[in-house]
Design a protein around this motif. Structure first.
Motif: not given
Lengths: 380, 227
Positions: A75, A109, A123, A136, A138, A161
């Protein structure tokens, strides 16, 4: 080694062909043409990065041979995509492959081929199907002010999110100083109320890999540690893995002998600078910063800031930006005296003021004829 | 009546500063001077070495750390002596504002220092104004010791000292530790100027052997504390 490019396309496809996840990491590598030799080289490098004894390298290889690929989502919040860049530009192809290709990167992304609703659906599918199992990553801080309106993807705020994705992950890796501690977006005056992942989602299992950018080798090593041992590496009080942030830069610095000897760069470009003396007097923050930069280095281990003749700026410390500055001064500036004044100037002013005040006091006392305690006959 | 007359003209020799108090005082003097000198070099080093095999900064830092330990032992010993020493060494001495009598003495001393009174107040133990300052100085000592060891412990993260000082890292970020440790000695320098001046002043004005008392332990006073 035929695949230096095109990972985005493959990653975009991954969420479609779920059966590829059933391959073990070793099998997958072989299928992609990574030689056994390169694989073992990678295992040795990552074992060293993890500060494990060399005897662990075969164990890492064995475990990676058998382990199933965990899904990974990446993310991006308030960031500059610098950590993505650092990872994509990782010169060592196997390292990049391990992270980008061998892991099942379901959502990223910057590099995924899918877009719009398709991407968001991918997702959603990953975090629903693999709830509690996916990793995950980030990048970037999360704006909290005004209900988190300062950043959104697909109509959902970064905060929502983060809560949803990080909350359901087996582990969240906060890469870069922004995700780990808020970083530059959180610097004064912090207009968006930016916070770190851990502050935004206190319940999540977060591993902080601060740095600007993160060292891709440390990210790879963290993921390998998770794959091999099934748990996150040992962390320090600031949530950073000890294998990468357990020592001060100053204590492992190649210029340290010059510090102990008393050989300092006094001015940029002076003789000492050319000879590679210690950058302590030029405001190097190596003595304040915990990171493995001196040993792990960047860009295929070719260089790092101090090695290149510039002091450390302390980019991986929680205090970065607001309190690690000024970059070229050893100590922070002291505010609140009308002008910005350094601590020593204030100190000298204080000492001179005190001395002057007592000199005047003493002069008056010398003139004064005072009465000694209880003695009316003498004057002192 | 004869006794009273003697009291009016003769001063009595009184044992005020016990041996541990004097030792701590002089160890503190030595420590503060050497720590300030070595600390100044660490903060503003100049290139002294001719080869990378020299160890100038290394030795200066070693001295700073070793004397830092000495200073800590001295301060901690003095804090224990606050509880077991005589009345002039006890902790109550540092809070004159807590008692009416202490407040009166504090007021007299304050008036004298501001030239509002020409009557030199008799002090037997600590000057109440000085004792109040010493409390603040003690606080500075403690902050200096804690910030010093907090920075020192960073060479071995996860070690016993680093873990024991965990609260310091929670309270202050590392640059603040450095800034505090660097700035507070300036306050101590201001204190030293004041301290030496006041000892000199009171020695002259009081005729009580103020300065020699910290060597010998004896002061010369007209009356007993309780009289």
């Amino acid at each position: 080694m035929s695949k230096q490019n095109g990972s985005a396309t493959r990653n975009g496809k991954k969420h479609v062909s779920d059966e590829s996840r059933e391959y073990s990491v070793g099998e997958d590598l072989r299928q992609r043409g990574v030689s056994r030799r390169d694989f073992l080289k990678f295992c040795s490098a990552v074992t060293a990065a993890l500060s494990l004894p060399v005897s662990f390298a075969p164990k890492v290889a064995e475990a990676l041979d058998e382990i199933k690929r965990p899904p990974l989502v990446w993310l991006e919040f308030q960031d500059c995509a610098g950590n993505t860049e650092a990872l994509l530009r990782a010169a060592n192809p196997t390292a990049a492959e391990i992270v980008l290709d061998i892991l099942s990167v379901d959502y990223h992304e910057t590099i995924m081929a899918a877009a719009g609703h398709q991407a968001e659906a991918a997702l959603d599918k990953s975090i629903t199907d693999y709830k509690g199992k996916y990793i995950c990553v980030v990048e970037g801080s999360i704006p909290m002010k005004d209900g988190g309106v300062y950043g959104c993807v697909g109509g959902k705020s970064f905060l929502d999110l983060a809560r949803k994705v990080c909350g359901g992950a087996a582990a969240t890796i906060a890469v870069g100083t922004c995700a780990a501690y808020g970083g530059i977006p959180a610097a004064v005056p912090n207009p968006t109320g930016a916070v770190s992942v851990k502050e935004a989602v206190p319940g999540a299992t977060v591993i902080n890999l601060p740095g600007c950018p993160v060292n891709a080798d440390n990210l790879t090593a963290t993921i390998v540690h998770y794959l091999v041992f099934g748990k996150i590496p040992a962390l320090d009080a600031f949530g950073r893995p000890l294998f990468a942030y357990g020592k001060r830069i100053h204590d492992n610095c190649e210029r340290r002998p010059h510090f102990d000897a008393g050989q300092y760069v006094e001015q940029w470009g002076d003789d000492g600078h050319r000879k590679g003396f210690c950058l302590y007097k030029m405001g190097c923050k190596g003595p304040l910063t915990f990171h493995n930069c001196p040993s792990q280095r960047y860009n295929e281990k070719t260089g790092w800031p101090v090695g290149s003749g510039h002091g450390c700026v302390g980019c991986s410390e929680p205090a970065f930006w607001d309190s690690m500055g000024p970059m070229y001064k050893r100590l922070p500036e002291v505010h609140g005296f009308g002008i910005e004044a350094m601590a020593d100037k204030i100190g000298i002013g204080l000492a001179v003021g005190t001395a002057a005040a007592f000199a005047v006091h003493g002069a008056i006392m010398a003139i004064n004829k005072d009465r000694e305690p209880g003695d009316t006959t003498r004057e002192g | 009546m004869t006794r009273t007359q003697v009291h009016e003209h003769c001063k009595l020799k009184r044992y005020i500063w016990e041996l541990p108090v004097r030792w701590c005082h002089w160890i503190n003097v030595f420590s503060i001077v050497t720590l300030t000198a070595t600390g100044a070099f660490i903060a503003h080093p100049f290139s002294v070495a001719h080869s990378a095999s020299d160890f100038a900064m290394g030795w200066v830092r070693f001295l700073h750390f070793a004397i830092g330990y000495l200073f800590t032992v001295s301060v901690v010993s003095r804090m224990i002596w606050l509880l077991i020493g005589n009345r002039y060494a006890g902790w109550r001495e540092y809070f004159p504002m807590l008692t009416a009598r202490g407040r009166a003495k504090l007021r007299d001393m304050f008036r004298y220092y501001l030239f509002m009174s020409h009557q030199v107040p008799e002090t037997i133990g600590h000057n109440p104004l000085a004792a109040t300052a010493y409390f603040l100085v003690f606080c500075i000592y403690i902050v200096m010791i804690l910030t010093g060891f907090a920075m020192y412990a960073q060479h071995a993260p996860g070690g016993l000292m680093h873990r024991s000082l965990g609260f310091m890292y929670a309270l202050f970020n590392t640059p603040t530790l450095h800034l505090l440790h660097h700035s507070l000695p300036w306050l101590l320098l201001g204190f030293v100027i004041n301290h030496v001046y006041s000892a000199w002043l009171m020695d002259i004005k009081e005729h009580g052997a103020e300065i020699s008392s910290i060597f010998s332990g004896y002061k010369f006073t007209l009356k007993k504390e309780d009289e």
